[in-house]
Design an enzyme around this catalytic site. Structure first.
Site, mmCIF file in Angstrom:
data_model
loop_
_atom_site.group_PDB
_atom_site.id
_atom_site.type_symbol
_atom_site.label_atom_id
_atom_site.label_comp_id
_atom_site.label_asym_id
_atom_site.label_seq_id
_atom_site.Cartn_x
_atom_site.Cartn_y
_atom_site.Cartn_z
ATOM 1 N N GLU A 1 0.817 -1.217 0.000
ATOM 2 C CA GLU A 1 0.000 0.000 0.000
ATOM 3 C C GLU A 1 0.848 1.265 0.000
ATOM 4 O O GLU A 1 0.466 2.280 -0.583
ATOM 5 C CB GLU A 1 -0.953 0.015 1.203
ATOM 6 C CG GLU A 1 -1.886 1.215 1.191
ATOM 7 C CD GLU A 1 -2.995 1.149 2.233
ATOM 8 O OE1 GLU A 1 -3.537 2.209 2.585
ATOM 9 O OE2 GLU A 1 -3.307 0.044 2.691
ATOM 10 N N ARG A 34 3.670 1.747 -1.574
ATOM 11 C CA ARG A 34 4.061 1.992 -2.955
ATOM 12 C C ARG A 34 2.903 2.539 -3.771
ATOM 13 O O ARG A 34 3.085 3.397 -4.631
ATOM 14 C CB ARG A 34 4.602 0.696 -3.570
ATOM 15 C CG ARG A 34 6.073 0.447 -3.286
ATOM 16 C CD ARG A 34 6.486 -0.964 -3.597
ATOM 17 N NE ARG A 34 5.995 -1.876 -2.570
ATOM 18 C CZ ARG A 34 5.768 -3.149 -2.775
ATOM 19 N NH1 ARG A 34 5.955 -3.674 -3.969
ATOM 20 N NH2 ARG A 34 5.363 -3.915 -1.791
#
Length: 305
Positions: free
Chosen positions: A102, A104
């Site tokens: 998440e 990224r």
């Protein structure tokens, strides 16, 4: 008993099997430029970023702004090196939910990327939560409170033992046991620990101390080291009138004999302070290393089991 444990876990896949899906997940706040020679896992798909949604049960709720901006800058220059792990969205066609990655995804939005590489896995809701917890535990920037909470979730929700987690996560059992002990601290101390005002070393010295909150305030105010904190914790509660310790000569023969029996059984010094006027008292077990503490924890765990 075996059947009960299997039922409690409720998963057909083992913890180590789930770990295999996280081998390619980045754990540093910013990708290491020197690690670019390592071939990233080949993604299954390139998915529009607006077709990807976060895990609604994501255990990690806070994403620090500055590290996220650093990751966004790195992604803007180098792209997303490692693909996200996702599963098909249970309600929307051609949409996906994030299982791992998440940060990224959030950083890629800040970098204004339009597509993201993903690896698709058919996780059910239970496996999805378990992998999310494991990924959080593996993070390099995870604070001690979140790490301990992740271990506790794996134990309570999925029935994993400390031994199973130690083997699968590459941690020592004593590390996990000492991490879990931190959760016994008062909430205000946990907050200071989570914000980095206290280290795990400071916090371990305060576990089981009834004045943990007051001592933590002194530690923060005076910027004490861990060694200074340990010395502070050992001080009597009232330095002006320290409580005299009952000497062996004042103890009755039965109490001294019981101390010797327990010390012999445990292989560690045991002290019994029995109130002569009543039927209450206190038993203290002394240890000199984390390994000895781990042995005590194992003995107590087997007794409670």
């Amino acid at each position: 008993m075996v059947e009960k444990k299997e039922k409690r876990r409720g998963l057909g896949r083992g913890l180590s099997a789930l770990m295999a899906d996280l081998d390619t997940v980045e754990t540093a706040s910013v990708p290491d430029p020197e690690a670019s020679d390592d071939a990233p896992r080949r993604p299954d798909l390139l998915v529009p970023i607006d077709h990807i949604e976060p895990n609604p049960d994501q255990p990690r709720r806070t994403f620090d702004g500055e590290p996220l901006e650093e990751l966004a800058n790195s992604i803007a220059h180098r792209g997303v090196i490692q693909p996200l792990i996702v599963r098909p969205h249970p309600e929307k066609n051609e949409h996906y939910q994030i299982v791992a990655g998440e940060r990224r995804w959030r950083a890629a939005q800040m970098a204004q990327l339009h597509e993201l590489p993903v690896v698709v896995r058919a996780f059910d809701d239970t496996e999805m939560l378990e992998v999310a917890i494991i990924e959080n535990i593996q993070r390099a920037d995870l604070n001690p409170v979140d790490e301990a909470a992740g271990y506790r979730q794996l134990m309570d929700r999925f029935g994993h033992t400390q031994e199973q987690m130690a083997e699968a996560l590459g941690k020592s059992r004593s590390h996990i046991a000492n991490s879990l002990r931190l959760l016994n601290l008062p909430q205000d101390v946990l907050s200071w620990l989570g914000r980095g005002q206290l280290t795990a070393g400071h916090a371990r010295a305060l576990v089981a101390n009834e004045n943990a909150s007051d001592l933590a305030k002194k530690i923060i105010a005076k910027n004490l080291s861990v060694r200074e904190t340990e010395a502070l914790v050992r001080k009597p509660k009232d330095a002006r009138a320290p409580r005299p310790r009952k000497s062996d000569a004042e103890k009755d023969a039965d109490t001294r004999a019981l101390e010797q029996d327990l010390s012999g059984a445990l292989g560690l010094p045991v002290t019994i302070d029995h109130k002569q006027e009543g039927q209450s008292g206190r038993i203290s077990i002394s240890y000199k290393s984390l390994e000895e503490l781990d042995e005590i924890c194992q003995l107590l765990s087997r007794g409670l089991g």
